[in-house]
Design a protein around this motif. Structure first.
Motif, mmCIF file in Angstrom:
data_model
loop_
_atom_site.group_PDB
_atom_site.id
_atom_site.type_symbol
_atom_site.label_atom_id
_atom_site.label_comp_id
_atom_site.label_asym_id
_atom_site.label_seq_id
_atom_site.Cartn_x
_atom_site.Cartn_y
_atom_site.Cartn_z
ATOM 1 N N THR A 1 -4.762 0.638 -10.117
ATOM 2 C CA THR A 1 -5.813 0.908 -11.095
ATOM 3 C C THR A 1 -5.579 2.180 -11.898
ATOM 4 O O THR A 1 -6.231 2.381 -12.916
ATOM 5 N N ASP B 1 -3.424 -1.141 -4.321
ATOM 6 C CA ASP B 1 -4.643 -1.400 -3.574
ATOM 7 C C ASP B 1 -4.589 -2.876 -3.198
ATOM 8 O O ASP B 1 -4.180 -3.719 -4.005
ATOM 9 N N TRP B 2 -5.020 -3.194 -1.974
ATOM 10 C CA TRP B 2 -4.940 -4.571 -1.484
ATOM 11 C C TRP B 2 -6.327 -5.185 -1.394
ATOM 12 O O TRP B 2 -7.241 -4.595 -0.817
ATOM 13 N N LYS C 1 0.834 -1.209 0.000
ATOM 14 C CA LYS C 1 0.000 0.000 0.000
ATOM 15 C C LYS C 1 0.867 1.257 0.000
ATOM 16 O O LYS C 1 0.520 2.239 -0.661
ATOM 17 N N ASP D 1 -8.477 -5.365 1.809
ATOM 18 C CA ASP D 1 -9.235 -4.206 2.290
ATOM 19 C C ASP D 1 -10.641 -4.140 1.700
ATOM 20 O O ASP D 1 -11.418 -3.270 2.082
ATOM 21 N N TRP D 2 -10.951 -5.009 0.760
ATOM 22 C CA TRP D 2 -12.255 -4.954 0.105
ATOM 23 C C TRP D 2 -13.342 -5.356 1.086
ATOM 24 O O TRP D 2 -13.169 -6.262 1.895
#
Length: 185
Positions: free
Chosen positions: A168, A151-152, A146, A155-156
């Motif tokens: 992205t 983006d990991w 991060k 974390d979603w």
């Protein structure tokens, strides 16, 4: 005096309109470092910045006593479809909900990782603390990633994809599917 103010306001509106027109034209023509042509080619490997930061991730994690193994990087649409078929029309467990074109992997913008344990096994144990510092190596790697701009998937909120890292560049999958691409520099 009122005529003078009306003239200034008219000119300001015209200038504002021209600036807006210039902005819209440049957006449509990809001048803001995005390729917006619907014929933009699909990549055949990781984006250069993703590749660079993947290598930094491995180096920084190693300096913390953690060996990161990259298990997936770029995947073609065909490879993605084959993974999607697993657990559906092919034997095995379902491992993805994304068909070809529905994953950042397909655009060279994502990697998946695992860890190598002290005995040499490749593991996906998110609680493993091989460097014995009292912290999960998996989460240490995610934090490093991060910091590098990834983006990991852990974390979603809708589902956790702990091995997944992506960059992205502010592009949605829909935009990528329509041909938009991030810059290569």
């Amino acid at each position: 005096m009122k005529r003078w103010n009306a003239t200034i306001i008219s000119w300001m509106i015209i200038i504002l309109f021209l600036v807006l027109l210039f902005y819209v034209y440049n957006e449509w023509n990809g001048e803001h470092h995005l390729y917006m042509d619907e014929e933009a080619p699909l990549p055949d490997g990781l984006h250069p910045l993703v590749e660079e930061n993947k290598n930094k991730l491995i180096e920084i994690a190693a300096s913390h006593g953690i060996e990161v193994i990259i298990t997936q990087g770029f995947r073609s649409f065909e490879q993605q479809d084959s993974l999607y078929e697993q657990g559906r029309t092919k034997p095995g467990d379902i491992i993805t909900n994304a068909q070809g074109g529905q994953s950042y992997h397909n655009y060279g913008l994502a990697i998946d990782y695992a860890l190598r344990s002290t005995n040499g096994d490749i593991i996906w144990d998110i609680h493993y603390d091989g460097n014995n510092n009292g912290q999960s190596d998996w989460f240490e790697v995610a934090d490093i990633a991060k910091e590098l701009g990834f983006d990991w998937g852990g974390d979603w909120s809708n589902f956790k994809d702990y091995p997944h890292l992506q960059m992205t560049f502010g592009l949605s999958l829909n935009q990528l599917q329509r041909g938009m691409r991030p810059p290569n520099n």
